[in-house]
Design a protein around this motif. Structure first.
Motif, PDB file in Angstrom:
ATOM      1  N   ASP A 582      -6.800  -9.532   0.063  1.00 41.02           N
ATOM      2  CA  ASP A 582      -5.798  -8.702  -0.599  1.00 41.02           C
ATOM      3  C   ASP A 582      -4.464  -9.430  -0.672  1.00 41.02           C
ATOM      4  OD1 ASP A 582      -4.242  -6.696  -1.598  1.00 41.02           O
ATOM      5  OD2 ASP A 582      -4.065  -5.636   0.316  1.00 41.02           O
ATOM      6  N   THR A 583      -4.309 -10.191  -1.719  1.00 39.28           N
ATOM      7  CA  THR A 583      -3.057 -10.906  -1.919  1.00 39.28           C
ATOM      8  C   THR A 583      -2.554 -10.596  -3.314  1.00 39.28           C
ATOM      9  OG1 THR A 583      -4.154 -12.860  -2.818  1.00 39.28           O
ATOM     10  CG2 THR A 583      -3.812 -12.810  -0.442  1.00 39.28           C
ATOM     11  N   VAL A 584      -1.285 -10.763  -3.531  1.00 37.67           N
ATOM     12  CA  VAL A 584      -0.707 -10.399  -4.821  1.00 37.67           C
ATOM     13  C   VAL A 584       0.261 -11.455  -5.357  1.00 37.67           C
ATOM     14  CG1 VAL A 584      -0.868  -7.926  -4.355  1.00 37.67           C
ATOM     15  CG2 VAL A 584       1.228  -9.168  -3.785  1.00 37.67           C
ATOM     16  N   GLY A 585       0.543 -11.330  -6.619  1.00 31.99           N
ATOM     17  CA  GLY A 585       1.614 -12.090  -7.257  1.00 31.99           C
ATOM     18  C   GLY A 585       2.441 -11.087  -8.036  1.00 31.99           C
ATOM     19  N   CYS A 586       3.263 -11.553  -8.927  1.00 31.00           N
ATOM     20  CA  CYS A 586       4.203 -10.655  -9.590  1.00 31.00           C
ATOM     21  C   CYS A 586       3.544  -9.420 -10.205  1.00 31.00           C
ATOM     22  CB  CYS A 586       4.985 -11.424 -10.651  1.00 31.00           C
ATOM     23  SG  CYS A 586       6.237 -10.416 -11.434  1.00 31.00           S
ATOM     24  N   CYS A 587       2.639  -9.619 -11.110  1.00 33.91           N
ATOM     25  CA  CYS A 587       2.077  -8.478 -11.843  1.00 33.91           C
ATOM     26  C   CYS A 587       1.250  -7.551 -10.956  1.00 33.91           C
ATOM     27  CB  CYS A 587       1.232  -8.962 -13.016  1.00 33.91           C
ATOM     28  SG  CYS A 587       2.194  -9.795 -14.284  1.00 33.91           S
ATOM     29  N   SER A 588       0.787  -8.036  -9.860  1.00 34.14           N
ATOM     30  CA  SER A 588      -0.033  -7.183  -9.001  1.00 34.14           C
ATOM     31  C   SER A 588       0.746  -6.630  -7.804  1.00 34.14           C
ATOM     32  CB  SER A 588      -1.279  -7.944  -8.539  1.00 34.14           C
ATOM     33  OG  SER A 588      -0.955  -9.223  -8.051  1.00 34.14           O
ATOM     34  N   LEU A 589       2.033  -6.807  -7.816  1.00 31.95           N
ATOM     35  CA  LEU A 589       2.851  -6.250  -6.734  1.00 31.95           C
ATOM     36  C   LEU A 589       2.611  -4.749  -6.621  1.00 31.95           C
ATOM     37  CD1 LEU A 589       6.300  -8.009  -7.251  1.00 31.95           C
ATOM     38  CD2 LEU A 589       4.861  -8.148  -5.207  1.00 31.95           C
ATOM     39  N   ARG A 590       2.610  -4.255  -5.413  1.00 35.67           N
ATOM     40  CA  ARG A 590       2.419  -2.830  -5.211  1.00 35.67           C
ATOM     41  C   ARG A 590       3.670  -2.193  -4.585  1.00 35.67           C
ATOM     42  NH1 ARG A 590      -2.647  -4.661  -3.137  1.00 35.67           N
ATOM     43  NH2 ARG A 590      -2.033  -4.038  -1.040  1.00 35.67           N
ATOM     44  N   PHE A 591       3.642  -0.893  -4.631  1.00 34.70           N
ATOM     45  CA  PHE A 591       4.723  -0.071  -4.101  1.00 34.70           C
ATOM     46  C   PHE A 591       5.300  -0.616  -2.791  1.00 34.70           C
ATOM     47  CE2 PHE A 591       6.297   3.453  -1.587  1.00 34.70           C
ATOM     48  CZ  PHE A 591       7.026   4.205  -2.504  1.00 34.70           C
ATOM     49  N   GLU A 592       4.397  -0.870  -1.862  1.00 37.54           N
ATOM     50  CA  GLU A 592       4.855  -1.228  -0.515  1.00 37.54           C
ATOM     51  C   GLU A 592       5.388  -2.655  -0.415  1.00 37.54           C
ATOM     52  OE1 GLU A 592       1.829  -0.589  -1.573  1.00 37.54           O
ATOM     53  OE2 GLU A 592       0.277  -1.765  -0.535  1.00 37.54           O
ATOM     54  N   HIS A 593       5.287  -3.407  -1.455  1.00 39.49           N
ATOM     55  CA  HIS A 593       5.718  -4.805  -1.365  1.00 39.49           C
ATOM     56  C   HIS A 593       7.188  -5.010  -1.682  1.00 39.49           C
ATOM     57  CE1 HIS A 593       1.250  -5.660  -2.296  1.00 39.49           C
ATOM     58  NE2 HIS A 593       1.458  -5.735  -1.009  1.00 39.49           N
ATOM     59  N   VAL A 594       7.780  -3.971  -2.217  1.00 40.79           N
ATOM     60  CA  VAL A 594       9.171  -4.092  -2.653  1.00 40.79           C
ATOM     61  C   VAL A 594       9.972  -2.946  -2.072  1.00 40.79           C
ATOM     62  CG1 VAL A 594      10.684  -3.979  -4.650  1.00 40.79           C
ATOM     63  CG2 VAL A 594       8.529  -5.232  -4.805  1.00 40.79           C
ATOM     64  N   THR A 595      11.035  -3.271  -1.378  1.00 46.32           N
ATOM     65  CA  THR A 595      11.918  -2.199  -0.910  1.00 46.32           C
ATOM     66  C   THR A 595      13.301  -2.411  -1.485  1.00 46.32           C
ATOM     67  OG1 THR A 595      12.234  -3.477   1.113  1.00 46.32           O
ATOM     68  CG2 THR A 595      10.699  -1.651   1.224  1.00 46.32           C
ATOM     69  N   LEU A 596      13.927  -1.305  -1.773  1.00 48.91           N
ATOM     70  CA  LEU A 596      15.213  -1.357  -2.467  1.00 48.91           C
ATOM     71  C   LEU A 596      16.308  -0.842  -1.563  1.00 48.91           C
ATOM     72  CD1 LEU A 596      13.930   0.195  -5.789  1.00 48.91           C
ATOM     73  CD2 LEU A 596      14.106  -2.216  -5.182  1.00 48.91           C
ATOM     74  N   GLU A 597      17.436  -1.460  -1.719  1.00 49.95           N
ATOM     75  CA  GLU A 597      18.568  -1.015  -0.924  1.00 49.95           C
ATOM     76  C   GLU A 597      19.811  -1.088  -1.785  1.00 49.95           C
ATOM     77  OE1 GLU A 597      21.049  -2.484   2.962  1.00 49.95           O
ATOM     78  OE2 GLU A 597      19.082  -3.372   2.585  1.00 49.95           O
ATOM     79  N   LEU A 598      20.487   0.033  -1.911  1.00 51.78           N
ATOM     80  CA  LEU A 598      21.694   0.059  -2.732  1.00 51.78           C
ATOM     81  C   LEU A 598      22.718  -0.915  -2.196  1.00 51.78           C
ATOM     82  CD1 LEU A 598      22.043   3.902  -3.281  1.00 51.78           C
ATOM     83  CD2 LEU A 598      21.677   2.147  -5.048  1.00 51.78           C
ATOM     84  N   PRO A 599      23.500  -1.503  -3.010  1.00 49.64           N
ATOM     85  CA  PRO A 599      23.533  -1.248  -4.444  1.00 49.64           C
ATOM     86  C   PRO A 599      22.479  -2.029  -5.232  1.00 49.64           C
ATOM     87  CG  PRO A 599      25.257  -2.783  -3.845  1.00 49.64           C
ATOM     88  CD  PRO A 599      24.587  -2.404  -2.568  1.00 49.64           C
ATOM     89  N   ASN A 600      22.134  -3.212  -4.778  1.00 49.20           N
ATOM     90  CA  ASN A 600      21.254  -3.996  -5.652  1.00 49.20           C
ATOM     91  C   ASN A 600      20.372  -4.969  -4.884  1.00 49.20           C
ATOM     92  OD1 ASN A 600      23.230  -5.692  -4.774  1.00 49.20           O
ATOM     93  ND2 ASN A 600      23.381  -6.808  -6.699  1.00 49.20           N
ATOM     94  N   LYS A 601      20.088  -4.612  -3.677  1.00 45.63           N
ATOM     95  CA  LYS A 601      19.291  -5.542  -2.859  1.00 45.63           C
ATOM     96  C   LYS A 601      17.822  -5.202  -2.928  1.00 45.63           C
ATOM     97  CE  LYS A 601      21.961  -6.948   1.061  1.00 45.63           C
ATOM     98  NZ  LYS A 601      21.977  -6.576   2.468  1.00 45.63           N
ATOM     99  N   VAL A 602      17.041  -6.213  -3.108  1.00 48.80           N
ATOM    100  CA  VAL A 602      15.594  -6.036  -3.161  1.00 48.80           C
ATOM    101  C   VAL A 602      14.939  -6.917  -2.111  1.00 48.80           C
ATOM    102  CG1 VAL A 602      13.532  -6.253  -4.593  1.00 48.80           C
ATOM    103  CG2 VAL A 602      15.712  -5.637  -5.640  1.00 48.80           C
ATOM    104  N   THR A 603      14.065  -6.323  -1.354  1.00 43.36           N
ATOM    105  CA  THR A 603      13.318  -7.128  -0.394  1.00 43.36           C
ATOM    106  C   THR A 603      11.856  -7.181  -0.795  1.00 43.36           C
ATOM    107  OG1 THR A 603      14.798  -6.555   1.422  1.00 43.36           O
ATOM    108  CG2 THR A 603      12.611  -7.361   2.006  1.00 43.36           C
ATOM    109  N   PHE A 604      11.381  -8.385  -0.980  1.00 43.04           N
ATOM    110  CA  PHE A 604       9.960  -8.583  -1.234  1.00 43.04           C
ATOM    111  C   PHE A 604       9.288  -8.901   0.089  1.00 43.04           C
ATOM    112  CE2 PHE A 604      12.184  -9.884  -5.060  1.00 43.04           C
ATOM    113  CZ  PHE A 604      11.471  -9.232  -6.050  1.00 43.04           C
ATOM    114  N   ASP A 605       8.164  -8.335   0.275  1.00 41.46           N
ATOM    115  CA  ASP A 605       7.387  -8.674   1.460  1.00 41.46           C
ATOM    116  C   ASP A 605       5.922  -8.462   1.121  1.00 41.46           C
ATOM    117  OD1 ASP A 605       6.173  -9.037   3.870  1.00 41.46           O
ATOM    118  OD2 ASP A 605       7.537  -7.751   5.007  1.00 41.46           O
ATOM    119  N   PHE A 606       5.260  -9.532   0.871  1.00 42.36           N
ATOM    120  CA  PHE A 606       3.844  -9.422   0.503  1.00 42.36           C
ATOM    121  C   PHE A 606       3.105 -10.701   0.858  1.00 42.36           C
ATOM    122  CE2 PHE A 606       4.113 -12.289  -3.118  1.00 42.36           C
ATOM    123  CZ  PHE A 606       5.429 -12.166  -3.554  1.00 42.36           C
ATOM    124  N   LEU A 607       1.800 -10.606   0.830  1.00 39.03           N
ATOM    125  CA  LEU A 607       0.992 -11.798   1.039  1.00 39.03           C
ATOM    126  C   LEU A 607       0.645 -12.383  -0.320  1.00 39.03           C
ATOM    127  CD1 LEU A 607      -1.457 -10.728   3.894  1.00 39.03           C
ATOM    128  CD2 LEU A 607       0.752 -11.893   4.049  1.00 39.03           C
TER     129      LEU A 607
END
Length: 919
Positions: A582-607
């Motif tokens: 179960d690994t992903v790249g951009c198009c297969s990113l899932r809900f849990e792989h990206v967390t958002l933090e205002l104002p504009n910070k994005v954290t990616f965390d995936f395999l």
DNA sequence: AATAGAACTTAGGAAAGGTGTT
DNA sequence: AACACCTTTCCTAAGTTCTATT
């Protein structure tokens, strides 16, 4: 395979391929086709407009924290949602799975998954890029040491040797030419290719293909080659060509003959005779890869060597005899038992191995004890592989301890055996073959949580291997008593042989080596394509900026994905199946792989690929932030795809419209090379070669980080680091002593510059004492060693040994040292040596200071580099002409940055770029 | 249009090889 | 000449992309 509509859980595919009922749509929640204004506004409200400027390509803000506390990575593929109620929903935990032998059985995958997952979390944090906001570059590199060691002198020697070798080769070539002018002639012919058979390959292909993948050797319907090729005499060389290089098969002389015109002036000398400078020629259209192809096939691994009778698996404490086939499988596991804990301690690996081991044991007659009574092997826990492990471990040790000569002999034997397979003749040119060895059987080492890791990878039989070779060329003999699956003549592909592997049904190929012209050409084409992207990138960026606001969900998702791929060098991210990790790249990113933090910070965390974790926190464009928020909105939850209306196919199709051949991966190449160029552009031509090399590596590292190329920390890293740390402290201690000597000579100095004489916080008293003891001990050992040596010498000369008392006498010196240290500790003063002056001491301090600093930088560098793999980007992403440019511009010998294989692989770049070359 | 297949590139880890040190 | 350490090469898994098939 089956109609895509009604493929719920039942179809048990005849082919035994994946039949999971969820195979059709796994997007989970799908967002509406368009983004309504109200949603847009709502998001805006939640996120007052923040205007974030473009962030740099290789974003500098990096991961803040591993964010590992977040939800279960598990929920994946909720695919079948209650919403599709007409479908016969399979109870989540009990889905149909099919084993490779086609037997279906209910598998409780919730159980199966849960256990390893807990483990996984514990194991996962391995190699997380831990980074903070960082803008600086390091000015040195771990290579420095190595670099220093390569003294200029040595270099001279090397160079001379190489030159002589070259000359010799050239001479050799010259001779050859005289003997066989045909070779040269033929080479010229290559220059231009028959124009008219452009339509041929396509036809050829059609004929050749069909019958699902395995192309049958055409009888004699439709010759693939219009003309002479078919007529060529079968080359004799195969068996005869023991000393490979020279003999060219007669055949190829004829290969393209027909044209007799030559252009004698392009005779290159000084170079290797047989150089084929494709990069100086017109481009081939790529539809056909060769006209003639000759090779000797593949090498099969040696047959299994049974274990000695006294080496056995123990089951429940009792040695058992296994059927040979099963013994081999047990042997695979045993051989790696303590060697490869990542595998042998991975429950999934163990379970898969054990299942296959059991199966093969049973199917081949079962295990027996000494009395010949059957023993049923039921649980892994009762299996004891120690003896097997010891046996193989001993073998390894023995091999290592073989004498130099024996090792050499062994290698020579192997080499001569393989010699015929090393090269092939492609369009008459000798080209190196890459992986001509058929992969040996073993346990499948799937990475990460691959569902099939540990399964028995079976031995490949000649009957599974298809050979691709030029029509008319001598067909390699299959091993005695065997035949090939097929022999085909397909000039539209580059492989020489192929087979299907049993674990995943993947197709394996034997292809040419990276140094070959075929690979070189496509490598060149890859970089040219990336350079071509330069011309379109502005437009593409402008467009996707705009499309980030598009009402059409598909378009908006596509634009957002493009943004991510462009900015953060993410991979495309194809869909993956249930039977893969179960690994992903951009198009297969899932809900849990990206967390958002205002104002504009994005954290990616995936395999990502190879289950390498990607963790990165970045600031993004406000609209991107907003979009991600929309894509994560409401009914979506863990396991749902972020880009539910986007596939890699859609994305690539769109990219094609900008530029032929443009696809997602081109952005990675482009961004990597572009970044490298930017990094190199910052450098000026100052410093030593070693320093410049270090700068090059720093640039390389920036690229590697951009691409998230990681490596595991090497075994010795920690200890090696500690050792260096100690060495560093030792130097600091000496520095302090020097300063104290200065004070001893000139006490008032302290007042003038109290800071200079302040105690070093890095070394405390305790450490100093330890260190002093160590120094004393060193001194003793030195004395003892010297004593011993002297004695040996005396004995050898037939004289009397020195007395032990003599040693004692000498050892007093170390006692003196010890005393001296104690004294120093007590008084805080250090007696300067004779002849010391304040100036001299100060100078020494300065020198030490420099060395300390160098070492510190080096350490920091090593630490930072411990999880970054530079090689991958150097090999695959950075246009080698940038490196050539760098070396020429800054007078850095290319060998400093390109090892031999890279110099060979990138010959085209080396010969075509100068100091002004630009990506 | 979706999916399977095929062909090729990219990737990290293991093994092999080289080098400085003892 | 054995080692420890580091670099390079080998191996093969794991991606991407394009094409063929259903």
């Amino acid at each position: 395979m089956y109609p895509s509509s009604s493929d719920d859980d039942k179809p048990l595919a005849r082919n035994g391929n994946r039949t999971n009922g969820t195979a059709h749509k796994k997007n989970g929640i799908v967002l509406p086709e368009t983004v309504s204004d109200s949603v847009d506004r709502q998001m805006d409200a939640e996120q007052m407009d923040i205007d974030v400027e473009d962030i740099p390509l290789a974003s500098l803000v990096k991961d803040v924290s591993p964010a590992q506390s977040r939800g279960k990575r598990k929920a994946r593929k909720p695919a079948i949602k209650a919403q599709e109620s007409d479908e016969e929903v399979v109870p989540k935990g009990k889905r149909q799975k099919v084993t490779t032998n086609g037997k279906a059985k209910a598998v409780d995958d919730s159980d199966e998954d849960d256990i390893p997952l807990a483990k996984q979390r514990a194991a996962a944090p391995k190699r997380v890029t831990k980074t903070v906001v960082t803008t600086e570059n390091y000015s040195t590199d771990s290579d420095e040491l190595m670099v220093k060691k390569l003294t200029a002198e040595k270099h001279e020697i090397e160079k001379k040797a190489e030159e002589t070798a070259k000359k010799l080769r050239a001479e050799d070539a010259q001779k050859k030419k005289n003997v066989a002018p045909a070779a040269a002639a033929k080479r010229k012919i290559m220059k231009k290719e028959p124009e008219s058979d452009s339509d041929l390959p396509i036809k050829a292909k059609r004929v050749a293909k069909k019958t699902n993948g395995v192309k049958k050797e055409e009888s004699d319907d439709e010759p693939l080659f219009k003309k002479p090729a078919a007529k060529r005499a079968a080359p004799k060389k195969t068996t005869a060509s023991v000393k490979g290089e020279e003999q060219k098969p007669a055949a190829k002389t004829k290969g393209g003959k027909t044209k007799e015109e030559e252009s004698p002036q392009e005779e290159e000398e000084g170079e290797d005779d047989d150089e084929f400078k494709w990069w100086e020629m017109e481009k081939n259209d790529g539809s056909t890869k060769w006209k003639t192809l000759e090779h000797n096939g593949v090498v099969f691994p040696p047959p299994y060597e049974p274990l000695p009778v006294n080496v056995k698996l123990k089951y429940d404490g009792v040695p058992v005899t296994l059927p040979l086939e099963a013994e081999e499988v047990a042997g695979f596991f045993g051989a790696m038992l303590h060697n490869s804990p990542v595998n042998t301690e991975n429950p999934r690996f163990v379970a898969n191995f054990f299942k296959d081991f059991q199966d093969i044991t049973r199917s081949k007659g079962g295990a027996k004890n000494v009395a010949g009574k059957k023993v049923d092997i039921k649980t892994f826990e009762k299996c004891d592989f120690e003896d097997i492990w010891n046996y193989y471990e001993q073998k390894r040790i023995d091999k290592k301890n073989m004498s130099q000569a024996d090792k050499k002999a062994l290698k020579a034997e192997r080499d001569s055996l393989e010699e015929p397979y090393l090269y092939c003749y492609l369009d008459g040119r000798k080209e190196k073959v890459g992986n001509f060895r058929i992969e040996p059987p073993g346990l499948f080492r799937g990475r990460g949580e691959h569902p099939k890791t540990g399964m028995f990878k079976t031995r490949v039989q000649p009957e599974q291997v298809t050979i691709n070779i030029g029509k008319g060329a001598k067909i390699p003999e299959p091993p005695e008593g065997h035949k090939w699956a097929a022999v085909v003549h397909d000039p539209t592909v580059t492989w020489l042989a192929t087979w299907k592997e049993n674990i995943n049904g993947n197709i394996k190929y034997v292809m040419l080596a990276a140094t070959s012209s075929l690979k070189g050409m496509s490598d060149f084409a890859k970089f040219e394509k990336a350079r071509e992207l330069k011309k379109h990138i502005d437009k593409i960026r402008k467009d996707y900026e705009k499309e980030l606001r598009d009402r059409l969900m598909e378009v908006r998702q596509r634009a957002t994905a493009m943004y991510l791929i462009d900015r953060f060098a993410l991979r495309a991210g194809n869909e993956k199946g249930e039977e893969e990790a179960d690994t992903v790249g951009c198009c297969s990113l899932r809900f849990e792989h990206v967390t958002l933090e205002l104002p504009n910070k994005v954290t990616f965390d995936f395999l990502g690929k190879d289950s390498i974790r990607y963790v990165n926190t970045v600031a993004v464009d406000a609209q991107v932030f907003k979009n991600l928020k929309i894509f994560k909105k409401e009914p979506k939850r863990d396991g749902d795809k972020l880009f539910d209306r986007l596939t890699t196919g859609d994305l690539n199709k769109h990219l094609q419209s900008y530029m032929p051949g443009l696809s997602a991966k081109v952005f990675r190449t482009y961004n990597a090379s572009w970044t490298m160029q930017q990094e190199l552009a910052k450098l000026d031509n100052t410093g030593t070669v070693a320093e410049k090399q270090v700068q090059y590596n720093a640039a390389n590292r920036a690229v590697a980080i951009l691409c998230n190329h990681q490596r595991s920390v090497t075994k010795g890293h920690e200890t090696s680091m500690e050792r260096t740390e100690n060495r560093l402290k030792g130097m600091k201690y000496q520095k302090m002593r020097l300063k104290k000597m200065m004070l001893a000579l000139e006490p008032k100095l302290k007042k003038n510059d109290p800071e200079f004489f302040a105690a070093d916080p890095d070394i405390d008293e305790e450490w100093i004492k330890e260190h002093q003891e160590w120094l004393v001990q060193q001194e003793r050992e030195k004395i003892e060693k010297k004593f011993k040596k002297e004695n040996e010498k005396l004995v050898a000369e037939g004289e009397k040994e020195l007395k032990a008392s003599m040693l004692k006498e000498r050892l007093k010196e170390s006692d003196e040292l010890s005393k001296k240290f104690k004294q120093e500790n007590k008084t805080g003063k250090v007696e300067p040596g004779k002849g010391a002056t304040v100036e001299k001491l100060e100078n020494n301090v300065k020198k030490l200071e420099e060395r300390i600093q160098a070492l510190e930088v080096q350490m920091r560098d090593k630490e930072d580099n411990k999880t970054v793999a530079l090689g991958t980007s150097k090999l695959n992403y950075i246009d080698p002409r940038l490196t050539v440019m760098f070396c020429k511009k800054f007078d850095v010998p290319l060998e400093r940055v390109f090892p031999k294989t890279l110099r060979e692989k990138f010959k085209w770049a080396i010969e075509s770029a100068d100091e002004n070359w630009e990506f």
